[in-house]
Motif scaffolding. Structure first.
Motif, PDB file in Angstrom:
ATOM      1  N   VAL A  20      41.795  36.512  20.194  1.00 57.14           N
ATOM      2  CA  VAL A  20      43.055  36.443  20.937  1.00 57.14           C
ATOM      3  C   VAL A  20      43.249  35.045  21.529  1.00 57.14           C
ATOM      4  CG1 VAL A  20      44.359  37.351  22.905  1.00 57.14           C
ATOM      5  CG2 VAL A  20      43.017  38.912  21.460  1.00 57.14           C
ATOM      6  N   VAL A  21      44.441  34.511  21.319  1.00 59.18           N
ATOM      7  CA  VAL A  21      44.838  33.241  21.923  1.00 59.18           C
ATOM      8  C   VAL A  21      46.138  33.475  22.680  1.00 59.18           C
ATOM      9  CG1 VAL A  21      45.527  30.839  21.519  1.00 59.18           C
ATOM     10  CG2 VAL A  21      43.749  31.892  20.093  1.00 59.18           C
ATOM     11  N   LYS A  22      46.154  33.127  23.951  1.00 54.00           N
ATOM     12  CA  LYS A  22      47.363  33.268  24.768  1.00 54.00           C
ATOM     13  C   LYS A  22      48.255  32.056  24.530  1.00 54.00           C
ATOM     14  CE  LYS A  22      49.490  35.361  28.318  1.00 54.00           C
ATOM     15  NZ  LYS A  22      49.928  36.754  28.221  1.00 54.00           N
ATOM     16  N   ALA A  23      49.497  32.294  24.082  1.00 53.40           N
ATOM     17  CA  ALA A  23      50.439  31.197  23.824  1.00 53.40           C
ATOM     18  C   ALA A  23      51.825  31.772  23.576  1.00 53.40           C
ATOM     19  CB  ALA A  23      49.994  30.369  22.617  1.00 53.40           C
ATOM     20  N   PHE A  24      52.827  30.922  23.645  1.00 52.06           N
ATOM     21  CA  PHE A  24      54.210  31.278  23.333  1.00 52.06           C
ATOM     22  C   PHE A  24      54.798  32.302  24.310  1.00 52.06           C
ATOM     23  CE2 PHE A  24      52.541  29.490  19.485  1.00 52.06           C
ATOM     24  CZ  PHE A  24      53.591  28.830  18.882  1.00 52.06           C
ATOM     25  N   ASN A  25      54.196  32.468  25.471  1.00 51.68           N
ATOM     26  CA  ASN A  25      54.671  33.467  26.418  1.00 51.68           C
ATOM     27  C   ASN A  25      55.354  32.870  27.640  1.00 51.68           C
ATOM     28  OD1 ASN A  25      51.952  32.561  27.327  1.00 51.68           O
ATOM     29  ND2 ASN A  25      52.450  33.890  29.057  1.00 51.68           N
ATOM     30  N   HIS A  26      55.201  31.568  27.859  1.00 53.34           N
ATOM     31  CA  HIS A  26      55.624  31.018  29.156  1.00 53.34           C
ATOM     32  C   HIS A  26      57.011  30.381  29.124  1.00 53.34           C
ATOM     33  CE1 HIS A  26      55.039  26.722  28.167  1.00 53.34           C
ATOM     34  NE2 HIS A  26      54.125  27.195  27.340  1.00 53.34           N
ATOM     35  N   LEU A  27      57.610  30.247  27.932  1.00 52.27           N
ATOM     36  CA  LEU A  27      58.968  29.714  27.844  1.00 52.27           C
ATOM     37  C   LEU A  27      59.949  30.843  27.580  1.00 52.27           C
ATOM     38  CD1 LEU A  27      58.603  26.483  25.642  1.00 52.27           C
ATOM     39  CD2 LEU A  27      58.934  26.614  28.121  1.00 52.27           C
ATOM     40  N   ALA A  28      61.153  30.707  28.131  1.00 50.91           N
ATOM     41  CA  ALA A  28      62.216  31.656  27.821  1.00 50.91           C
ATOM     42  C   ALA A  28      62.562  31.558  26.339  1.00 50.91           C
ATOM     43  CB  ALA A  28      63.445  31.353  28.673  1.00 50.91           C
ATOM     44  N   ALA A  29      63.076  32.654  25.779  1.00 52.92           N
ATOM     45  CA  ALA A  29      63.379  32.696  24.350  1.00 52.92           C
ATOM     46  C   ALA A  29      64.315  31.564  23.932  1.00 52.92           C
ATOM     47  CB  ALA A  29      63.982  34.051  23.993  1.00 52.92           C
ATOM     48  N   ALA A  30      65.318  31.261  24.752  1.00 49.58           N
ATOM     49  CA  ALA A  30      66.283  30.211  24.403  1.00 49.58           C
ATOM     50  C   ALA A  30      65.588  28.865  24.231  1.00 49.58           C
ATOM     51  CB  ALA A  30      67.372  30.120  25.465  1.00 49.58           C
ATOM     52  N   LEU A  31      64.600  28.577  25.075  1.00 47.03           N
ATOM     53  CA  LEU A  31      63.863  27.312  24.942  1.00 47.03           C
ATOM     54  C   LEU A  31      62.905  27.359  23.768  1.00 47.03           C
ATOM     55  CD1 LEU A  31      63.018  26.478  28.668  1.00 47.03           C
ATOM     56  CD2 LEU A  31      64.600  25.249  27.161  1.00 47.03           C
ATOM     57  N   LEU A  32      62.290  28.505  23.556  1.00 47.62           N
ATOM     58  CA  LEU A  32      61.308  28.641  22.484  1.00 47.62           C
ATOM     59  C   LEU A  32      61.937  28.433  21.108  1.00 47.62           C
ATOM     60  CD1 LEU A  32      58.297  29.233  22.153  1.00 47.62           C
ATOM     61  CD2 LEU A  32      58.853  31.666  22.070  1.00 47.62           C
ATOM     62  N   GLN A  33      63.176  28.865  20.940  1.00 43.94           N
ATOM     63  CA  GLN A  33      63.826  28.740  19.635  1.00 43.94           C
ATOM     64  C   GLN A  33      64.670  27.481  19.502  1.00 43.94           C
ATOM     65  OE1 GLN A  33      66.000  32.411  19.580  1.00 43.94           O
ATOM     66  NE2 GLN A  33      67.857  31.504  20.429  1.00 43.94           N
ATOM     67  N   SER A  34      64.776  26.702  20.581  1.00 46.58           N
ATOM     68  CA  SER A  34      65.562  25.472  20.516  1.00 46.58           C
ATOM     69  C   SER A  34      64.708  24.322  19.969  1.00 46.58           C
ATOM     70  CB  SER A  34      66.112  25.108  21.900  1.00 46.58           C
ATOM     71  OG  SER A  34      65.062  24.787  22.784  1.00 46.58           O
ATOM     72  N   ASP A  35      65.338  23.206  19.710  1.00 50.17           N
ATOM     73  CA  ASP A  35      64.646  22.032  19.187  1.00 50.17           C
ATOM     74  C   ASP A  35      63.573  21.593  20.184  1.00 50.17           C
ATOM     75  OD1 ASP A  35      63.829  19.595  18.153  1.00 50.17           O
ATOM     76  OD2 ASP A  35      65.850  18.855  17.787  1.00 50.17           O
ATOM     77  N   PRO A  36      62.300  21.515  19.757  1.00 47.58           N
ATOM     78  CA  PRO A  36      61.239  21.118  20.691  1.00 47.58           C
ATOM     79  C   PRO A  36      61.293  19.646  21.087  1.00 47.58           C
ATOM     80  CG  PRO A  36      60.343  21.429  18.500  1.00 47.58           C
ATOM     81  CD  PRO A  36      61.769  21.865  18.430  1.00 47.58           C
ATOM     82  N   GLN A  37      62.091  18.860  20.373  1.00 51.77           N
ATOM     83  CA  GLN A  37      62.284  17.464  20.767  1.00 51.77           C
ATOM     84  C   GLN A  37      63.246  17.454  21.946  1.00 51.77           C
ATOM     85  OE1 GLN A  37      60.486  15.090  19.057  1.00 51.77           O
ATOM     86  NE2 GLN A  37      59.677  16.817  17.892  1.00 51.77           N
ATOM     87  N   ALA A  38      62.790  16.968  23.098  1.00 53.29           N
ATOM     88  CA  ALA A  38      63.607  17.044  24.311  1.00 53.29           C
ATOM     89  C   ALA A  38      63.379  15.824  25.188  1.00 53.29           C
ATOM     90  CB  ALA A  38      63.264  18.310  25.099  1.00 53.29           C
ATOM     91  N   GLU A  39      64.464  15.270  25.690  1.00 50.65           N
ATOM     92  CA  GLU A  39      64.393  14.158  26.642  1.00 50.65           C
ATOM     93  C   GLU A  39      63.529  13.006  26.147  1.00 50.65           C
ATOM     94  OE1 GLU A  39      66.328  14.359  29.242  1.00 50.65           O
ATOM     95  OE2 GLU A  39      66.869  16.444  28.864  1.00 50.65           O
ATOM     96  N   GLY A  40      63.512  12.784  24.850  1.00 56.25           N
ATOM     97  CA  GLY A  40      62.710  11.690  24.292  1.00 56.25           C
ATOM     98  C   GLY A  40      61.248  12.032  24.092  1.00 56.25           C
TER      99      GLY A  40
END
Length: 198
Positions: free
Chosen positions: A120-140
């Motif tokens: 088990v690896v804990k991950a992908f749980n701490h961002l809201a769905a809208a952020l998780l599916q948006s472009d991970p490139q952000a603010e440079g």
């Protein structure tokens, strides 16, 4: 490496969109069966609806199911035999969104007890769905995804997947240590949308 998602709610669908955007093929399953996922399949190239039993046979399985439904979702599945399960869940009661009483244990350790033989690896749980599916490139920079686990090789595999998706992975350590930092509610990190530069 075969990848699957069990759960097609907000987080499971967001993970599917993120994988599809990166050109990574995966299967997805829910309790209602593959037919109920026809619209998602049409929307997302490379994301194939399957049964939960088929999804559970993948090398890497995202588990994104409402906390109260997890025991039923994983009951009678094939033996995990060292396959990786990414715990994308938060221990919340729905619809009240109150914290589930876990007796002081980290939620991923409780989950691991339901998945004997899984890494088990804990991950992908701490961002809201809208952020998780948006472009991970952000603010440079690149949006941060935290991960934690007790198996070094499993964490390495998840870290590589995070990088392939375009996020910046940050290793928090063990499930009982770092996993608590990223779990919601209770941990201090889920409220943060961090960007890594460089």
């Amino acid at each position: 490496m075969n990848i699957a998602i069990i759960g097609a709610g907000a987080i499971g669908s967001a993970i599917a969109r993120s994988l599809s955007r990166a050109g990574i093929a995966a299967s997805i399953a829910n309790s209602r069966g593959p037919e109920s996922l026809a619209a998602l399949h049409q929307e997302l190239p490379g994301i194939r609806p399957v049964t939960i039993e088929e999804a559970a046979r993948a090398d890497v399985v995202f588990l994104a199911v409402q906390w109260g439904r997890i025991p039923e979702a994983v009951r009678n599945l094939p033996a995990w035999n060292g396959r990786i399960v990414i715990d994308a869940n938060n221990a919340l009661e729905v619809p009240s969104f109150q914290a589930v009483d876990l007796g002081g244990r980290a939620s991923s350790l409780v989950l691991a007890d339901l998945l004997p033989g899984a890494r088990v690896v804990k991950a992908f749980n701490h961002l809201a769905a809208a952020l998780l599916q948006s472009d991970p490139q952000a603010e440079g920079g690149r949006r941060v995804l935290f991960y934690s686990g007790d198996d070094a090789d499993a964490k390495k595999t998840v870290a590589q997947l995070i990088e392939r998706l375009g996020f910046a992975g940050v290793d928090l350590g063990t499930l009982d240590g770092g996993g608590r930092l990223a779990q919601f509610p209770g941990g201090p990190l889920p409220v943060l949308n961090l960007v890594k530069f460089g």
